[in-house]
Write a protein that holds these residues in place. Structure first.
Motif, short mmCIF file in Angstrom:
data_model
loop_
_atom_site.label_atom_id
_atom_site.label_comp_id
_atom_site.label_asym_id
_atom_site.label_seq_id
_atom_site.Cartn_x
_atom_site.Cartn_y
_atom_site.Cartn_z
N SER A 148 9.87 -5.04 -2.50
CA SER A 148 9.27 -6.38 -2.49
C SER A 148 10.30 -7.43 -2.11
CB SER A 148 8.68 -6.72 -3.85
OG SER A 148 7.69 -5.79 -4.22
N LEU A 149 11.51 -7.30 -2.67
CA LEU A 149 12.58 -8.25 -2.39
C LEU A 149 13.03 -8.13 -0.94
CD1 LEU A 149 14.52 -10.36 -3.59
CD2 LEU A 149 16.10 -8.50 -4.12
N ILE A 173 2.29 10.76 -13.26
CA ILE A 173 3.26 9.77 -13.78
C ILE A 173 3.37 8.61 -12.80
CG2 ILE A 173 5.71 9.39 -14.23
CD1 ILE A 173 5.76 12.28 -15.38
N ILE A 174 3.46 8.90 -11.51
CA ILE A 174 3.55 7.83 -10.51
C ILE A 174 2.27 6.99 -10.53
CG2 ILE A 174 3.67 7.35 -8.03
CD1 ILE A 174 5.49 9.82 -7.80
N GLU A 175 1.13 7.64 -10.65
CA GLU A 175 -0.15 6.91 -10.74
C GLU A 175 -0.14 5.96 -11.93
OE1 GLU A 175 -4.05 9.16 -9.15
OE2 GLU A 175 -2.99 10.24 -10.72
N THR A 176 0.29 6.46 -13.08
CA THR A 176 0.32 5.65 -14.30
C THR A 176 1.26 4.46 -14.16
OG1 THR A 176 -0.16 7.60 -15.67
CG2 THR A 176 0.78 5.68 -16.78
N PHE A 177 2.46 4.72 -13.64
CA PHE A 177 3.45 3.64 -13.48
C PHE A 177 2.96 2.59 -12.48
CE2 PHE A 177 7.45 6.30 -14.79
CZ PHE A 177 6.98 6.31 -16.09
N ALA A 178 2.40 3.05 -11.36
CA ALA A 178 1.93 2.11 -10.33
C ALA A 178 0.80 1.24 -10.86
CB ALA A 178 1.48 2.88 -9.09
N SER A 179 -0.05 1.81 -11.71
CA SER A 179 -1.19 1.05 -12.26
C SER A 179 -0.74 -0.07 -13.19
CB SER A 179 -2.14 2.00 -13.00
OG SER A 179 -1.54 2.49 -14.19
N LYS A 180 0.49 0.02 -13.68
CA LYS A 180 1.02 -1.00 -14.59
C LYS A 180 1.65 -2.17 -13.86
CE LYS A 180 2.13 2.19 -18.40
NZ LYS A 180 3.23 2.71 -19.26
N MET A 181 1.76 -2.05 -12.53
CA MET A 181 2.46 -3.06 -11.76
C MET A 181 1.51 -3.87 -10.88
SD MET A 181 5.99 -1.30 -10.42
CE MET A 181 6.47 -2.88 -9.70
N ASP A 182 1.78 -5.17 -10.80
CA ASP A 182 1.08 -5.99 -9.82
C ASP A 182 1.81 -5.85 -8.47
OD1 ASP A 182 -0.67 -6.99 -11.74
OD2 ASP A 182 0.74 -8.59 -12.30
N GLY A 183 1.08 -6.04 -7.41
CA GLY A 183 1.73 -6.05 -6.10
C GLY A 183 1.83 -4.70 -5.42
N LYS A 235 0.85 -1.19 0.00
CA LYS A 235 0.00 0.00 0.00
C LYS A 235 0.88 1.24 0.00
CE LYS A 235 -4.09 -1.86 2.30
NZ LYS A 235 -5.02 -1.68 3.45
N ALA A 236 0.62 2.16 -0.92
CA ALA A 236 1.49 3.33 -1.07
C ALA A 236 0.69 4.61 -1.24
CB ALA A 236 2.42 3.14 -2.28
N ILE A 237 1.34 5.72 -0.94
CA ILE A 237 0.83 7.04 -1.30
C ILE A 237 1.98 7.80 -1.98
CG2 ILE A 237 -0.83 7.14 0.59
CD1 ILE A 237 1.09 9.16 1.97
N ALA A 238 1.65 8.89 -2.64
CA ALA A 238 2.66 9.73 -3.28
C ALA A 238 2.44 11.17 -2.88
CB ALA A 238 2.61 9.58 -4.80
N ILE A 239 3.54 11.88 -2.61
CA ILE A 239 3.47 13.29 -2.22
C ILE A 239 4.40 14.09 -3.12
CG2 ILE A 239 3.67 14.94 -0.33
CD1 ILE A 239 3.65 12.55 1.60
N ASP A 240 3.84 15.06 -3.84
CA ASP A 240 4.63 15.89 -4.74
C ASP A 240 3.82 17.16 -5.03
OD1 ASP A 240 6.10 16.95 -7.07
OD2 ASP A 240 7.00 14.94 -7.16
N ASP A 241 4.50 18.29 -5.08
CA ASP A 241 3.76 19.53 -5.35
C ASP A 241 3.49 19.72 -6.84
OD1 ASP A 241 6.59 19.87 -5.52
OD2 ASP A 241 6.31 22.04 -5.64
N GLU A 242 4.04 18.84 -7.68
CA GLU A 242 3.80 18.90 -9.12
C GLU A 242 2.74 17.87 -9.49
OE1 GLU A 242 7.46 18.27 -11.13
OE2 GLU A 242 8.46 20.00 -10.24
N ILE A 243 1.62 18.33 -10.02
CA ILE A 243 0.51 17.44 -10.38
C ILE A 243 0.94 16.44 -11.45
CG2 ILE A 243 -1.85 17.32 -11.26
CD1 ILE A 243 -1.56 18.61 -8.49
#
Length: 226
Positions: free
Chosen positions: A114-115, A16-26, A3-11
């Protein structure tokens, strides 16, 4: 599942983090924040395993924000500035991603966590921030944990109590499920410390703790009677 969250002042960086995370299992990106204060409020109620965290932010440096967190959460720093790398690894960051980073680089960073998680033995201690430092508390030294509004107080064997900003829910998920039980909205106990139950009160070595109605069934499952 991480379970993760992301914090950045740049929308855009958050997208980008949302898109990348959605491509990964786990990994599940639960929420994104462009204000640290909003993220802090969220973390008090909802435990996560990982933060993707920008360093150069308007109100507070990301490194300082992470050091001040009361929860024990892993971090992957995401920043446009490479000069903070040494400082980042001084706080045991899982990885340090310099913007713009690729999906492959993002994936490798998450796989490190994960490792690490799969290779680690079941921890025998609790890590919690209090009094401006990180405390390492052996599970076997915990007498009981008491909830005090937005804080918890950890009673210890042969050591002063530790008071930290956390919810009972957040602290419970950090404890071994078979060894600790919540018996009241205000109390978490080590199972082996229970000496007996008399008139809806749990007797420990030096404490008598009331049993909350909500937690009676859980207690019965663990110790076999109530």
């Amino acid at each position: 599942m991480i379970k993760a969250i992301a914090i950045d002042d740049e929308i855009l960086a958050l997208k980008i983090i949302e898109t990348f995370a959605s491509k990964m299992d786990g990994i599940s990106l639960e929420k994104t924040f462009h204000k640290q204060s909003d993220a802090e409020k969220y973390l008090r109620k909802f435990p996560v395993d990982l933060i993707f965290l920008d360093i150069q932010m308007p109100n507070k440096n990301g490194l300082d924000f992470y050091k001040d967190l009361s929860q024990d959460i892993k971090v992957i720093f995401t920043t446009a500035f490479s000069e903070y790398a040494v400082d980042a690894f001084d706080v045991n960051a899982i990885d340090y991603l310099v913007k713009p980073f690729s999906f492959d680089r993002f994936q490798k960073a998450v796989e490190k966590l994960s490792l690490k998680s799969s290779n680690e033995l079941q921890p025998q201690h609790l890590l919690i921030r209090a009094d401006y430092k990180l405390h390492k508390i052996e599970f076997e030294d915990i007498i009981l944990i008491e909830g005090l509004d937005d804080y918890i107080q950890i009673h210890l064997k042969n050591a002063p109590k530790i008071t930290a900003r956390s919810s009972m829910k957040n602290i419970l998920v950090k404890l071994p499920e078979k060894d600790f039980i919540r018996v009241h909205r205000s109390y978490i106990l080590p199972v082996k410390a229970i000496k007996g139950i008399v008139n809806k009160n749990i007797h420990l070595e030096d404490f008598i703790i009331p049993v909350g109605e909500t937690y009676k069934d859980d207690l019965k499952k663990i110790i076999g009677y109530y």
